[in-house]
Write an enzyme that holds these catalytic residues in place. Sequence first.
Site, PDB file in Angstrom:
ATOM      1  N   GLU A   1      -0.806 -28.865 -11.543  1.00 24.56           N
ATOM      2  CA  GLU A   1      -1.049 -29.080 -12.963  1.00 24.56           C
ATOM      3  C   GLU A   1      -2.267 -28.310 -13.472  1.00 24.56           C
ATOM      4  O   GLU A   1      -2.985 -27.658 -12.711  1.00 24.56           O
ATOM      5  CB  GLU A   1      -1.227 -30.580 -13.234  1.00 24.56           C
TER       6      GLU A   1
ATOM      7  N   ARG B   1       6.526 -30.030 -18.069  1.00 23.89           N
ATOM      8  CA  ARG B   1       6.965 -29.318 -16.868  1.00 23.89           C
ATOM      9  C   ARG B   1       8.427 -29.654 -16.570  1.00 23.89           C
ATOM     10  O   ARG B   1       8.869 -30.794 -16.749  1.00 23.89           O
ATOM     11  CB  ARG B   1       6.083 -29.669 -15.678  1.00 23.89           C
TER      12      ARG B   1
END
Length: 470
Positions: free
Chosen positions: A273, A164
């Site tokens: 997530e 990320r």
Amino acid sequence: MKNLRDFLENLEKDYPEEIIRVSKLVDPEFELTTVLWKLEQLGLFPAVIFENVKNMAGQASKIRVASNVFATRGKVACGLDLPNEKWKMEVTMEYYRRHLNLIKPKMVDKKDAPVKENVRTKDKVDLHELPVVTHHEMDSGAYFTMPVVAKDPDTGAYNCSFQRMWVKSKNETGISIAPRHLWDYFVRYEAQKKPMPIAVVLGHHPGFVLGGMASVPIETDEYEVIGGLLNEPLRLTPSETWGEDFLVPADAEVVVEGEVLPGVRKVEGPFGEFTGYYGGQRLNPVVNVTAITFRNDAILQTIFLGHPDIDHLMAVPIEGDIYTAVKPCVPTVKAVYVPSSGKCYNCYISMKKPWEGAARLAGMAAIPTHDFVKHVIVVDDDINIYKEEEVMFAFATRVQGSEDIEVIKNVRGNILDPSSTRSPLWDNVIIDATKPVSRAFETRVNLPQSVIDKLELTDFITQDVLNKLR
């Protein structure tokens, strides 16, 4: 030369129900993912191409956005050149076969590389020009969720993995690096006080993206793995920042080049997530962005984490590894399924049970394959593991807690598991939901197969009525 736009056009032609286009202007901050969420509430998971999106500066962007490309397993099958309906073990084993069939990449000149049609370097670099998506309410900002490419400082092998990346300014991002191969690279670069070159690939053919999920030894060049998944050589071209010393995919939609700075850590996160929970705020490395290149009429791809778009993308590679790990131990294994509902933490294994203890052995073989595998439920082959109500039926009627559930405590697991009180440790659970072979067991209710094969439902209920029931 496979690419994202050709894949989407072919998907639209062959399976029009699997893709839609949105022409209305959409804001990438929450609006875009809210459209995806509302579709999900209706039980709809098409790939969505947003034709008209604002960039981070609030202006209408010339770059489109695609998401939900992997939101059904049928689309994953299409990404591996299989028919949409071959979404069960066929796609799992095709992935496994291809990821071992390494194909060396092919070099192309910059002038022949579509990703070089637009180039931004030096003071022209501005990430705010891109329609980067802010996915969830508590996300710290807009994030890249696509594969990151890096190069081993010692061997020169390329790694492709998902990390990320929070867009903090026009030329800086944060990055959260998982403790796998890319972290190993970074530790070695940082020990030499050198920045680590990376490239973020924001849109490519599904075969490329699936390559970022491959579990291979660190010395393996993952550009060759991706070639295997594409079933053709991956076309590469020199980067803008490092030239031929660092190669990037020529047919990508958007590539962002940058350097992960040694010795620098800044606050990064939170971010929603794949688990469906927020990953916390941490001090993480920083990326100095050095170049942005993109195709004309580019399609920036994003993965909607915490939803089926990531679930199926992660599951198919894991299933192949588990199946091949279990097969030598229990040759009668039939299928492996990692369901979307379990966020890759749950695994269902189907087998024709040969002896008592086979289910536990299968579970023990499955657990070490990935740090995602937390719970394993093993069922007989009369249970359809692709229907969770059947797996739960087996769990309800074939399990006694004191006899059939094995708990293995304090095993290294996935650091994002929110239930762990001692991360990265967790408890693995193996559930033997199979019938005993050493004694008689009750028979499931059924109907005569001859009548099932002969009877056509439309002889009794019209197709129009059936369609209304769906």
